[in-house]
Design a protein around this motif. Structure first.
Motif, PDB file in Angstrom:
ATOM      1  N   ILE A 267      -8.900  27.333  22.772  1.00  0.00           N
ATOM      2  CA  ILE A 267      -9.555  27.484  24.080  1.00  0.00           C
ATOM      3  C   ILE A 267      -8.617  27.058  25.195  1.00  0.00           C
ATOM      4  O   ILE A 267      -8.554  27.698  26.250  1.00  0.00           O
ATOM      5  N   HIS A 268      -7.867  26.015  24.979  1.00  0.00           N
ATOM      6  CA  HIS A 268      -6.905  25.547  25.987  1.00  0.00           C
ATOM      7  C   HIS A 268      -5.839  26.618  26.229  1.00  0.00           C
ATOM      8  O   HIS A 268      -5.474  26.898  27.372  1.00  0.00           O
ATOM      9  N   ARG A 269      -5.340  27.243  25.131  1.00  0.00           N
ATOM     10  CA  ARG A 269      -4.351  28.323  25.273  1.00  0.00           C
ATOM     11  C   ARG A 269      -4.917  29.527  26.011  1.00  0.00           C
ATOM     12  O   ARG A 269      -4.179  30.261  26.667  1.00  0.00           O
ATOM     13  N   LEU A 270      -6.231  29.733  25.895  1.00  0.00           N
ATOM     14  CA  LEU A 270      -6.869  30.839  26.613  1.00  0.00           C
ATOM     15  C   LEU A 270      -7.029  30.531  28.103  1.00  0.00           C
ATOM     16  O   LEU A 270      -7.431  31.392  28.876  1.00  0.00           O
ATOM     17  N   GLY A 271      -6.718  29.300  28.493  1.00  0.00           N
ATOM     18  CA  GLY A 271      -6.741  28.930  29.902  1.00  0.00           C
ATOM     19  C   GLY A 271      -8.024  28.275  30.377  1.00  0.00           C
ATOM     20  O   GLY A 271      -8.203  28.082  31.582  1.00  0.00           O
ATOM     21  N   PHE A 272      -8.905  27.926  29.476  1.00  0.00           N
ATOM     22  CA  PHE A 272     -10.158  27.283  29.860  1.00  0.00           C
ATOM     23  C   PHE A 272     -10.031  25.770  29.738  1.00  0.00           C
ATOM     24  O   PHE A 272      -9.348  25.256  28.869  1.00  0.00           O
ATOM     25  N   ARG A 273     -10.702  25.071  30.630  1.00  0.00           N
ATOM     26  CA  ARG A 273     -10.724  23.600  30.585  1.00  0.00           C
ATOM     27  C   ARG A 273     -12.157  23.163  30.298  1.00  0.00           C
ATOM     28  O   ARG A 273     -13.116  23.836  30.652  1.00  0.00           O
ATOM     29  N   PHE A 274     -12.279  22.009  29.669  1.00  0.00           N
ATOM     30  CA  PHE A 274     -13.590  21.580  29.188  1.00  0.00           C
ATOM     31  C   PHE A 274     -13.672  20.072  29.146  1.00  0.00           C
ATOM     32  O   PHE A 274     -12.683  19.361  29.290  1.00  0.00           O
ATOM     33  N   ARG A 275     -14.867  19.588  28.947  1.00  0.00           N
ATOM     34  CA  ARG A 275     -15.138  18.176  28.715  1.00  0.00           C
ATOM     35  C   ARG A 275     -15.542  18.034  27.253  1.00  0.00           C
ATOM     36  O   ARG A 275     -16.050  18.972  26.636  1.00  0.00           O
ATOM     37  N   LEU A 276     -15.353  16.835  26.717  1.00  0.00           N
ATOM     38  CA  LEU A 276     -15.655  16.597  25.313  1.00  0.00           C
ATOM     39  C   LEU A 276     -16.879  15.704  25.127  1.00  0.00           C
ATOM     40  O   LEU A 276     -17.058  14.734  25.860  1.00  0.00           O
ATOM     41  N   HIS A 277     -17.700  16.060  24.161  1.00  0.00           N
ATOM     42  CA  HIS A 277     -18.751  15.184  23.630  1.00  0.00           C
ATOM     43  C   HIS A 277     -19.601  14.498  24.700  1.00  0.00           C
ATOM     44  O   HIS A 277     -19.721  13.269  24.702  1.00  0.00           O
ATOM     45  N   ARG A 278     -20.203  15.273  25.586  1.00  0.00           N
ATOM     46  CA  ARG A 278     -21.049  14.672  26.620  1.00  0.00           C
ATOM     47  C   ARG A 278     -22.321  14.122  26.001  1.00  0.00           C
ATOM     48  O   ARG A 278     -23.185  14.857  25.535  1.00  0.00           O
ATOM     49  N   LYS A 279     -22.422  12.806  26.012  1.00  0.00           N
ATOM     50  CA  LYS A 279     -23.547  12.130  25.369  1.00  0.00           C
ATOM     51  C   LYS A 279     -24.864  12.317  26.120  1.00  0.00           C
ATOM     52  O   LYS A 279     -25.930  12.070  25.564  1.00  0.00           O
ATOM     53  N   ASP A 280     -24.777  12.754  27.386  1.00  0.00           N
ATOM     54  CA  ASP A 280     -26.009  12.939  28.155  1.00  0.00           C
ATOM     55  C   ASP A 280     -26.671  14.287  27.863  1.00  0.00           C
ATOM     56  O   ASP A 280     -27.739  14.577  28.400  1.00  0.00           O
ATOM     57  N   LEU A 281     -26.066  15.102  27.010  1.00  0.00           N
ATOM     58  CA  LEU A 281     -26.646  16.392  26.645  1.00  0.00           C
ATOM     59  C   LEU A 281     -27.177  16.335  25.211  1.00  0.00           C
ATOM     60  O   LEU A 281     -26.593  15.660  24.358  1.00  0.00           O
ATOM     61  N   PRO A 282     -28.267  17.040  24.928  1.00  0.00           N
ATOM     62  CA  PRO A 282     -28.821  17.040  23.569  1.00  0.00           C
ATOM     63  C   PRO A 282     -27.777  17.489  22.544  1.00  0.00           C
ATOM     64  O   PRO A 282     -27.093  18.493  22.739  1.00  0.00           O
ATOM     65  N   GLY A 283     -27.633  16.722  21.477  1.00  0.00           N
ATOM     66  CA  GLY A 283     -26.715  17.070  20.405  1.00  0.00           C
ATOM     67  C   GLY A 283     -25.269  16.705  20.651  1.00  0.00           C
ATOM     68  O   GLY A 283     -24.421  16.943  19.805  1.00  0.00           O
ATOM     69  N   THR A 284     -24.957  16.134  21.825  1.00  0.00           N
ATOM     70  CA  THR A 284     -23.582  15.772  22.170  1.00  0.00           C
ATOM     71  C   THR A 284     -22.623  16.914  21.814  1.00  0.00           C
ATOM     72  O   THR A 284     -21.853  16.825  20.855  1.00  0.00           O
ATOM     73  N   PRO A 285     -22.679  18.028  22.556  1.00  0.00           N
ATOM     74  CA  PRO A 285     -21.846  19.190  22.228  1.00  0.00           C
ATOM     75  C   PRO A 285     -20.359  18.833  22.146  1.00  0.00           C
ATOM     76  O   PRO A 285     -19.879  17.958  22.861  1.00  0.00           O
TER      77      PRO A 285
END
Length: 134
Positions: free
Chosen positions: A31-49
């Protein structure tokens, strides 16, 4: 081989990671190579994506085929020992996954689940991720 004691089993199971697994690291790199940025393991969301794209209101879960009971997978094998225990545990995992997905969708998030077996075809996986994120 002798019977495994509960203490030994607990020590073995405690080494199984829920975050930063090899499949997750592969997906993050792609995903990083595709140019997208993201956050990891957000505990405030159901299931901690595993990956969260806040501006797009999208999340990605990277699931292991065994632990999340990917029955459509060619490489999924049910355990031959302690069958009742594993069936119950994996059924609970699937129910929890479905509940978390519904909760996220109710909050307005789009959800993509990437299965460990999908990592074999990186071109198809890249296309699926791009379709989801664009």
């Amino acid at each position: 081989m002798g019977k495994i004691t509960p203490e030994v089993r607990s020590a073995i199971m405690s080494r199984i990671r829920g975050k930063n697994t090899r499949p997750e690291l592969i997906v993050r790199s792609l995903i990083h190579r595709l140019g997208f940025r993201f956050r990891l393991h957000r505990k405030d969301l159901p299931g901690t994506p595993d990956l969260v794209f806040p501006a797009k209101q999208k999340v990605i879960f990277v699931n292991g085929c065994f632990w999340h009971w990917h029955q459509q997978c060619k490489s999924f094998r049910a355990s031959k020992t302690r069958v009742d225990f594993w069936k119950e545990k994996l059924t609970r995992n699937r129910r929890r996954d479905a509940s978390n997905r519904r909760a996220l969708e109710k909050l307005g998030w789009e959800v993509l689940t990437i299965w460990e077996c999908q990592l074999c075809d990186s071109d198809a996986l890249s296309e699926e991720i791009q379709r989801f994120l664009v």
